[in-house]
Design a protein around this motif. Structure first.
Motif, PDB file in Angstrom:
ATOM      1  N   LEU A 190     -31.284 -23.039  50.313  1.00  0.00           N
ATOM      2  CA  LEU A 190     -32.598 -23.232  50.927  1.00  0.00           C
ATOM      3  C   LEU A 190     -33.730 -23.528  49.945  1.00  0.00           C
ATOM      4  N   GLU A 191     -33.591 -23.109  48.708  1.00  0.00           N
ATOM      5  CA  GLU A 191     -34.648 -23.382  47.738  1.00  0.00           C
ATOM      6  C   GLU A 191     -34.503 -24.792  47.176  1.00  0.00           C
ATOM      7  N   ARG A 192     -35.627 -25.444  46.937  1.00  0.00           N
ATOM      8  CA  ARG A 192     -35.571 -26.778  46.321  1.00  0.00           C
ATOM      9  C   ARG A 192     -35.077 -26.681  44.887  1.00  0.00           C
ATOM     10  N   ASP A 193     -35.489 -25.622  44.181  1.00  0.00           N
ATOM     11  CA  ASP A 193     -35.028 -25.375  42.817  1.00  0.00           C
ATOM     12  C   ASP A 193     -34.514 -23.937  42.770  1.00  0.00           C
ATOM     13  N   PRO A 194     -33.220 -23.717  43.034  1.00  0.00           N
ATOM     14  CA  PRO A 194     -32.696 -22.353  43.114  1.00  0.00           C
ATOM     15  C   PRO A 194     -32.922 -21.521  41.852  1.00  0.00           C
ATOM     16  N   GLY A 195     -32.998 -22.186  40.702  1.00  0.00           N
ATOM     17  CA  GLY A 195     -33.228 -21.454  39.461  1.00  0.00           C
ATOM     18  C   GLY A 195     -34.637 -20.929  39.332  1.00  0.00           C
ATOM     19  N   HIS A 196     -35.557 -21.498  40.098  1.00  0.00           N
ATOM     20  CA  HIS A 196     -36.959 -21.057  40.084  1.00  0.00           C
ATOM     21  C   HIS A 196     -37.423 -20.920  41.539  1.00  0.00           C
TER      22      HIS A 196
ATOM     23  N   HIS B 153     -34.302 -11.159  58.711  1.00  0.00           N
ATOM     24  CA  HIS B 153     -34.973  -9.902  58.384  1.00  0.00           C
ATOM     25  C   HIS B 153     -36.129 -10.145  57.419  1.00  0.00           C
ATOM     26  N   LEU B 154     -35.938 -11.039  56.467  1.00  0.00           N
ATOM     27  CA  LEU B 154     -37.005 -11.326  55.495  1.00  0.00           C
ATOM     28  C   LEU B 154     -38.117 -12.167  56.107  1.00  0.00           C
ATOM     29  N   VAL B 155     -37.735 -13.196  56.869  1.00  0.00           N
ATOM     30  CA  VAL B 155     -38.746 -14.097  57.420  1.00  0.00           C
ATOM     31  C   VAL B 155     -39.628 -13.382  58.433  1.00  0.00           C
ATOM     32  N   ARG B 156     -39.036 -12.502  59.252  1.00  0.00           N
ATOM     33  CA  ARG B 156     -39.841 -11.775  60.233  1.00  0.00           C
ATOM     34  C   ARG B 156     -40.824 -10.813  59.566  1.00  0.00           C
ATOM     35  N   ARG B 157     -40.612 -10.533  58.304  1.00  0.00           N
ATOM     36  CA  ARG B 157     -41.523  -9.662  57.557  1.00  0.00           C
ATOM     37  C   ARG B 157     -42.168 -10.436  56.420  1.00  0.00           C
ATOM     38  N   ARG B 158     -42.438 -11.677  56.663  1.00  0.00           N
ATOM     39  CA  ARG B 158     -42.911 -12.574  55.605  1.00  0.00           C
ATOM     40  C   ARG B 158     -44.095 -11.985  54.855  1.00  0.00           C
ATOM     41  N   GLY B 159     -44.041 -12.136  53.548  1.00  0.00           N
ATOM     42  CA  GLY B 159     -45.091 -11.634  52.685  1.00  0.00           C
ATOM     43  C   GLY B 159     -44.949 -10.169  52.338  1.00  0.00           C
ATOM     44  N   ARG B 160     -44.102  -9.435  53.048  1.00  0.00           N
ATOM     45  CA  ARG B 160     -43.958  -7.999  52.812  1.00  0.00           C
ATOM     46  C   ARG B 160     -42.710  -7.724  51.980  1.00  0.00           C
ATOM     47  N   LEU B 161     -42.793  -6.690  51.169  1.00  0.00           N
ATOM     48  CA  LEU B 161     -41.626  -6.250  50.419  1.00  0.00           C
ATOM     49  C   LEU B 161     -40.631  -5.601  51.373  1.00  0.00           C
ATOM     50  N   VAL B 162     -39.384  -6.055  51.333  1.00  0.00           N
ATOM     51  CA  VAL B 162     -38.299  -5.422  52.075  1.00  0.00           C
ATOM     52  C   VAL B 162     -37.405  -4.748  51.045  1.00  0.00           C
ATOM     53  N   ARG B 163     -37.350  -3.446  51.083  1.00  0.00           N
ATOM     54  CA  ARG B 163     -36.597  -2.705  50.077  1.00  0.00           C
ATOM     55  C   ARG B 163     -35.095  -2.933  50.234  1.00  0.00           C
ATOM     56  N   GLN B 164     -34.388  -2.802  49.118  1.00  0.00           N
ATOM     57  CA  GLN B 164     -32.951  -3.072  49.108  1.00  0.00           C
ATOM     58  C   GLN B 164     -32.218  -2.232  50.152  1.00  0.00           C
ATOM     59  N   THR B 165     -32.509  -0.939  50.207  1.00  0.00           N
ATOM     60  CA  THR B 165     -31.805  -0.073  51.151  1.00  0.00           C
ATOM     61  C   THR B 165     -32.097  -0.475  52.595  1.00  0.00           C
ATOM     62  N   ASP B 166     -33.341  -0.868  52.876  1.00  0.00           N
ATOM     63  CA  ASP B 166     -33.682  -1.286  54.239  1.00  0.00           C
ATOM     64  C   ASP B 166     -32.915  -2.544  54.631  1.00  0.00           C
ATOM     65  N   LEU B 167     -32.796  -3.468  53.703  1.00  0.00           N
ATOM     66  CA  LEU B 167     -32.084  -4.711  53.992  1.00  0.00           C
ATOM     67  C   LEU B 167     -30.587  -4.450  54.150  1.00  0.00           C
ATOM     68  N   LEU B 168     -30.036  -3.587  53.317  1.00  0.00           N
ATOM     69  CA  LEU B 168     -28.625  -3.224  53.446  1.00  0.00           C
ATOM     70  C   LEU B 168     -28.361  -2.559  54.793  1.00  0.00           C
ATOM     71  N   HIS B 169     -29.239  -1.634  55.197  1.00  0.00           N
ATOM     72  CA  HIS B 169     -29.068  -0.961  56.490  1.00  0.00           C
ATOM     73  C   HIS B 169     -29.149  -1.965  57.635  1.00  0.00           C
ATOM     74  N   ALA B 170     -30.116  -2.873  57.559  1.00  0.00           N
ATOM     75  CA  ALA B 170     -30.331  -3.815  58.659  1.00  0.00           C
ATOM     76  C   ALA B 170     -29.159  -4.776  58.823  1.00  0.00           C
ATOM     77  N   VAL B 171     -28.543  -5.182  57.721  1.00  0.00           N
ATOM     78  CA  VAL B 171     -27.508  -6.217  57.773  1.00  0.00           C
ATOM     79  C   VAL B 171     -26.101  -5.624  57.856  1.00  0.00           C
ATOM     80  N   TRP B 172     -25.840  -4.558  57.071  1.00  0.00           N
ATOM     81  CA  TRP B 172     -24.480  -4.018  57.022  1.00  0.00           C
ATOM     82  C   TRP B 172     -24.342  -2.623  57.651  1.00  0.00           C
TER      83      TRP B 172
ATOM     84  N   PHE C 122     -37.800 -17.177  48.455  1.00  0.00           N
ATOM     85  CA  PHE C 122     -37.070 -15.911  48.524  1.00  0.00           C
ATOM     86  C   PHE C 122     -37.139 -15.244  47.149  1.00  0.00           C
ATOM     87  N   LEU C 123     -38.055 -14.319  47.027  1.00  0.00           N
ATOM     88  CA  LEU C 123     -38.364 -13.730  45.721  1.00  0.00           C
ATOM     89  C   LEU C 123     -37.720 -12.353  45.575  1.00  0.00           C
ATOM     90  N   THR C 124     -37.349 -12.034  44.339  1.00  0.00           N
ATOM     91  CA  THR C 124     -36.829 -10.715  44.003  1.00  0.00           C
ATOM     92  C   THR C 124     -37.930  -9.877  43.371  1.00  0.00           C
TER      93      THR C 124
END
Length: 224
Positions: free
Chosen positions: A202-208, A161-180, A212-214
């Motif tokens: 998937l991140e090389r440095d998960p702490g940074h 869901h995130l990759v197909r919308r790369r670069g775009r903000l995916v809102r929390q509710t939209d992601l919850l609806h799409a997955v659950w 996959f950005l919040t």
């Protein structure tokens, strides 16, 4: 769940389409002008757009042209304009279908189903390679520096869901609806747990994280 964006300046038509689409299991967003339509598409790409041409701010033809420059989302024009020149112009600009008002709800829904089927059939394989990470979203294969990484089915749904919308903000509710599903509006803790696991894998440095950005208080974004 198929997401439909309804763009029409008539509140009665917005209400009618919203009620009928939701009753058949669609996720629906309704807006009444062209600028709101473009903003909605920029924030969360729908699966199909129902677009009126007689909008109060931007002409629907202008909106159609801008939509085509932004994304390959199916667009069904729903308009009171019946002249063949209007239909030809809209179709030449990239509209997938043209329905004249007044219309049959059942016919319009059939056209929505047809448009989403075509879009699904034509959806290209999605592969991303960045910083040693190779994601084949279509086949659910992930590798870091050639070594395979295993994701759970839920993690893959989030990643896709995130990759197909790369670069775009995916809102929390939209992601919850799409997955659950649509009943999971407030379970943002689900996202935090799974996003933490996705970054760890998937991140090389998960702490940074760099991919996959919040966006605090809003949602998530895949950047590559």
């Amino acid at each position: 769940m198929t997401r439909v964006l309804v763009v029409d300046d008539d509140p009665a038509i917005r209400r009618t389409l919203g009620v009928n689409l939701r009753a058949r299991g669609y996720e629906v967003e309704v807006v009444g002008d062209g600028r709101s339509a473009l903003q909605a598409v920029d924030e969360q790409l729908p699966d199909v757009v129902l677009l009126d041409l007689g909008l109060p701010d931007l002409d629907g033809v202008t909106v159609l042209g801008r939509l085509r420059a932004m994304a390959e989302v199916p667009v069904i024009v729903v308009s009171a304009r019946t002249e063949s020149d209007d239909k030809v112009e809209a179709l030449d600009l990239g509209a997938d279908d043209y329905v004249t008002k007044p219309f049959s709800i059942e016919e319009l829904l059939a056209r929505v189903r047809a448009a989403t089927r075509r879009a699904g059939a034509e959806s290209p394989a999605l592969r991303v390679e960045v910083d040693g990470l190779a994601l084949d979203v279509s086949d659910c294969v992930a590798r870091r520096d050639g070594e395979e990484i295993r994701l759970t089915p839920t993690e893959w749904r989030i990643v896709e869901h995130l990759v197909r919308r790369r670069g775009r903000l995916v809102r929390q509710t939209d992601l919850l609806h799409a997955v659950w599903g649509p009943r999971f509006d407030r379970q943002t803790n689900y996202l935090r747990v799974h996003m933490s696991s996705i970054r760890r894998k998937l991140e090389r440095d998960p702490g940074h994280p760099r991919l996959f950005l919040t966006e605090p208080g809003m949602g998530y974004r895949f950047v590559a």
